[in-house]
Design a protein around this motif. Structure first.
Motif, PDB file in Angstrom:
ATOM      1  N   LYS A  46       5.647  -3.306  27.354  1.00  0.00           N
ATOM      2  CA  LYS A  46       4.533  -3.307  28.316  1.00  0.00           C
ATOM      3  C   LYS A  46       4.268  -1.929  28.917  1.00  0.00           C
ATOM      4  O   LYS A  46       3.116  -1.503  29.023  1.00  0.00           O
ATOM      5  N   GLN A  47       5.349  -1.223  29.307  1.00  0.00           N
ATOM      6  CA  GLN A  47       5.134   0.079  29.950  1.00  0.00           C
ATOM      7  C   GLN A  47       4.435   1.051  28.996  1.00  0.00           C
ATOM      8  O   GLN A  47       3.494   1.749  29.373  1.00  0.00           O
ATOM      9  N   ALA A  72       9.798   4.071  24.337  1.00  0.00           N
ATOM     10  CA  ALA A  72      10.499   3.095  23.491  1.00  0.00           C
ATOM     11  C   ALA A  72      11.977   3.032  23.852  1.00  0.00           C
ATOM     12  O   ALA A  72      12.597   4.042  24.184  1.00  0.00           O
ATOM     13  N   ILE A  90      19.112   8.467  14.800  1.00  0.00           N
ATOM     14  CA  ILE A  90      18.579   9.779  15.198  1.00  0.00           C
ATOM     15  C   ILE A  90      17.906   9.643  16.570  1.00  0.00           C
ATOM     16  O   ILE A  90      17.290   8.615  16.861  1.00  0.00           O
ATOM     17  N   ASP A  91      18.053  10.650  17.391  1.00  0.00           N
ATOM     18  CA  ASP A  91      17.362  10.644  18.687  1.00  0.00           C
ATOM     19  C   ASP A  91      15.966  11.242  18.470  1.00  0.00           C
ATOM     20  O   ASP A  91      15.816  12.454  18.268  1.00  0.00           O
ATOM     21  N   ILE A  92      14.963  10.378  18.499  1.00  0.00           N
ATOM     22  CA  ILE A  92      13.592  10.799  18.151  1.00  0.00           C
ATOM     23  C   ILE A  92      13.074  11.823  19.163  1.00  0.00           C
ATOM     24  O   ILE A  92      12.538  12.872  18.803  1.00  0.00           O
ATOM     25  N   GLU A 136      18.148   3.372  33.325  1.00  0.00           N
ATOM     26  CA  GLU A 136      19.502   3.463  33.886  1.00  0.00           C
ATOM     27  C   GLU A 136      19.798   2.258  34.776  1.00  0.00           C
ATOM     28  O   GLU A 136      18.885   1.646  35.332  1.00  0.00           O
ATOM     29  N   LYS A 170      17.806  16.539  26.664  1.00  0.00           N
ATOM     30  CA  LYS A 170      16.810  16.159  25.665  1.00  0.00           C
ATOM     31  C   LYS A 170      15.614  17.116  25.664  1.00  0.00           C
ATOM     32  O   LYS A 170      14.598  16.844  25.035  1.00  0.00           O
ATOM     33  N   VAL A 225      16.940  -0.255  35.449  1.00  0.00           N
ATOM     34  CA  VAL A 225      16.775  -1.460  34.615  1.00  0.00           C
ATOM     35  C   VAL A 225      17.857  -2.501  34.928  1.00  0.00           C
ATOM     36  O   VAL A 225      18.116  -3.390  34.133  1.00  0.00           O
TER      37      VAL A 225
HETATM   38  O1  PMT Z   1       9.179  -2.145  27.338  1.00  0.00           O
HETATM   39  P1  PMT Z   1       9.207  -2.673  28.757  1.00  0.00           P
HETATM   40  O2  PMT Z   1       9.725  -4.086  28.834  1.00  0.00           O
HETATM   41  O3  PMT Z   1       7.893  -2.485  29.445  1.00  0.00           O
HETATM   42  O4  PMT Z   1      10.276  -1.811  29.574  1.00  0.00           O
HETATM   43  C1  PMT Z   1      10.035  -0.467  29.799  1.00  0.00           C
HETATM   44  C2  PMT Z   1      11.296   0.381  29.599  1.00  0.00           C
HETATM   45  C3  PMT Z   1      12.318   0.019  30.660  1.00  0.00           C
HETATM   46  C4  PMT Z   1      11.878   0.155  28.209  1.00  0.00           C
HETATM   47  C5  PMT Z   1      10.832   1.873  29.728  1.00  0.00           C
HETATM   48  O5  PMT Z   1      10.287   2.074  30.992  1.00  0.00           O
HETATM   49  C6  PMT Z   1      11.998   2.828  29.501  1.00  0.00           C
HETATM   50  O6  PMT Z   1      12.774   3.137  30.363  1.00  0.00           O
HETATM   51  N1  PMT Z   1      12.115   3.331  28.255  1.00  0.00           N
HETATM   52  C7  PMT Z   1      13.218   4.159  27.781  1.00  0.00           C
HETATM   53  C8  PMT Z   1      14.355   3.277  27.376  1.00  0.00           C
HETATM   54  C9  PMT Z   1      15.537   4.032  26.823  1.00  0.00           C
HETATM   55  O7  PMT Z   1      15.880   3.841  25.701  1.00  0.00           O
HETATM   56  O8  PMT Z   1      16.028   4.907  27.625  1.00  0.00           O
HETATM   57  P2  PMT Z   1      17.285   5.868  27.227  1.00  0.00           P
HETATM   58  O9  PMT Z   1      17.726   6.389  28.520  1.00  0.00           O
HETATM   59  O10 PMT Z   1      18.258   5.137  26.397  1.00  0.00           O
HETATM   60  O11 PMT Z   1      16.633   6.987  26.338  1.00  0.00           O
HETATM   61  C10 PMT Z   1      16.110   8.176  26.898  1.00  0.00           C
HETATM   62  C11 PMT Z   1      14.887   8.639  26.154  1.00  0.00           C
HETATM   63  O12 PMT Z   1      15.208   8.952  24.791  1.00  0.00           O
HETATM   64  C12 PMT Z   1      13.767   7.596  26.073  1.00  0.00           C
HETATM   65  O13 PMT Z   1      12.561   8.280  26.265  1.00  0.00           O
HETATM   66  C13 PMT Z   1      13.870   7.037  24.662  1.00  0.00           C
HETATM   67  O14 PMT Z   1      12.604   6.612  24.160  1.00  0.00           O
HETATM   68  C14 PMT Z   1      14.376   8.251  23.887  1.00  0.00           C
HETATM   69  N2  PMT Z   1      15.206   7.910  22.725  1.00  0.00           N
HETATM   70  C15 PMT Z   1      16.403   7.307  22.888  1.00  0.00           C
HETATM   71  C16 PMT Z   1      17.189   7.057  21.779  1.00  0.00           C
HETATM   72  C17 PMT Z   1      16.730   7.410  20.491  1.00  0.00           C
HETATM   73  N3  PMT Z   1      17.449   7.167  19.405  1.00  0.00           N
HETATM   74  N4  PMT Z   1      15.527   7.980  20.360  1.00  0.00           N
HETATM   75  C18 PMT Z   1      14.753   8.253  21.443  1.00  0.00           C
HETATM   76  O15 PMT Z   1      13.638   8.762  21.302  1.00  0.00           O
END
Ligand code: PMT
Length: 401
Positions: free
Chosen positions: A216-217, A275, A304-306, A327, A342, A352
């Protein structure tokens, strides 16, 4: 600068004394080469005639919802899709109230409810009606839904009173619409990419590891960007959501597919990573369904971290890279370390750990951290994800301008 040429404007005229000023809006739009269609509400016809509107717009005037001629020629959905922009002038207190409650009992309100376009309202009413708490609440609701307001202004009213509630001058309304299109055309040369939703990491052909992200976000962000005219691509993991046709949607399932789709979508000017990509995938995915007795240890390996890959790209790093941080504790500390590790320009942190917002909810509460200004942390308090997205996109527009 005239940015109205060939723009499709749907003008909805409601029943108020200032309805006569809408004729001037039509005249000005025509003079600036816009295409116009009009809808008159039942009450509007008490103030101006369909004939005068048709004569000025040189187009058929729409008014009844259940009119077979209307629906066969251009049904209410087609009419709302036809428009590049909808303007309601005058927007009466009654119309504002109906829209804030999602009513759709006539052609005007049905077209508005079905619309995926930017909607402007030019309110006109008596000062006491304008100042009434119920009108204020309705306007707050409509602003939350993304409706834009032009005026009203202060002045002498038709009823003899003085105050705020007069419809804005037709020329001012025209200028606001023109500015909207100028900004939109500036933005539509700017490419924006959003990743959204979860990824599925397969264990065998029928089982996978995933997470609670609904997408949704990310979808709301893509919609806000597109509404402002950005050339928007949305790369989405599996969700039940739909998106309008102006947004280029690329559906993927796994992190690997999301990575490939993201690479293919480069170059882009802005990239927003909402995502919830699975950090791990199954090391040796089984081609056949794993039997229960063998289902004990599933070795994993890192995906992989996109975001990290894109934000460190030598030649194609987007100008603005925005990461999200999901978090459950030590939110600021983890978020700022992700901002640095990053290589993001901004990181948007959300908590979350709560049931009512964050993952799989219509609501969110976030704080934005900036690389260029580590002391600055902006909190966007609990609100709908659509509103959070609008506020984030406000900041993006301010930054790129
Ligand atoms: O989809 P919804 O239900 O609306 O919820 C929204 C959400 C909570 C998912 C969204 O607001 C959010 O926080 N998204 C990031 C979720 C996440 O994976 O966070 P992270 O802290 O694990 O990752 C940090 C960043 O790295 C994120 O931007 C993520 O997209 C990116 N990432 C992480 C791992 C990976 N392998 N590739 C990435 O690109």
């Amino acid at each position: 600068m005239n940015n109205l040429t060939n723009k499709k404007i749907l003008l909805i005229i409601c029943g108020g004394i200032s309805a006569y000023k809408s004729l001037e809006i039509i005249r000005l739009l025509k003079k600036n080469d816009a295409e116009i269609k009009t809808i008159l509400t039942k009450n509007a016809k008490e103030f101006i005639t369909p004939l005068s509107v048709a004569a000025l717009s040189q187009e058929k005037v729409y008014h009844d919802l259940f009119n077979t001629d209307n629906e066969s020629e251009m049904d209410h959905i087609t009419l709302s899709r036809w428009a590049d922009l909808i303007i309601i002038a005058p927007a009466t207190a009654n119309t504002i109230s109906k829209l804030s409650h999602g009513s759709s009992d006539d052609l005007a309100s049905t077209v508005i409810l079905a619309s995926n376009k930017t909607i402007f309202l030019a309110p006109a009413m008596n000062v006491r009606m304008w100042e009434h708490q119920s009108t204020k609440d309705n306007i707050k609701t409509l602003k939350k839904y993304g409706y834009k307001f032009i005026g009203p202004v202060i002045g002498d009213m038709a009823c003899g009173e003085y105050g705020e509630g007069k419809m804005s001058d037709p020329l001012d309304i025209l200028n606001e619409i023109n500015t909207f299109f100028i900004n939109q055309s500036k933005n539509n040369r700017i490419k924006a990419l959003v990743t959204a939703g979860p990824t599925n990491e397969y264990i065998d052909p029928i089982r996978f590891i995933t997470n609670k992200s609904s997408g949704k976000q990310g979808y709301e962000l893509a919609k806000s960007l597109s509404r402002r005219g950005f050339d928007t691509t949305l790369i989405s993991g599996p969700t039940n959501l739909e998106i309008n046709e102006n947004i280029k949607l690329i559906k993927v399932e796994t992190a690997e597919e999301m990575f490939k789709a993201t690479q293919k979508s480069l170059p882009t000017d802005i990239a927003i990573f909402t995502a919830a990509v699975a950090d791990f995938k199954v090391k040796n995915k089984s081609d056949n369904k794993i039997k229960k007795q063998n289902y004990i240890n599933i070795p994993l390996e890192k995906n992989i971290d996109i975001l990290n890959f894109i934000s460190n790209h030598n030649s194609m790093r987007p100008k603005l890279v925005i990461g999200f941080a999901a978090e459950t504790n030590n939110i600021d500390v983890y978020a700022t370390s992700k901002l640095k590790n990053k290589n993001c320009d901004w990181i948007i942190a959300n908590d979350v750990s709560k049931k009512d917002f964050g993952f799989n909810s219509d609501y969110n509460e976030v704080s934005i951290h900036y690389k260029n200004n580590p002391m600055k942390k902006e909190k966007l308090s609990l609100k709908r994800k659509s509103e959070i997205s609008e506020e984030i996109v406000d900041r993006i527009v301010a930054q790129i301008n």
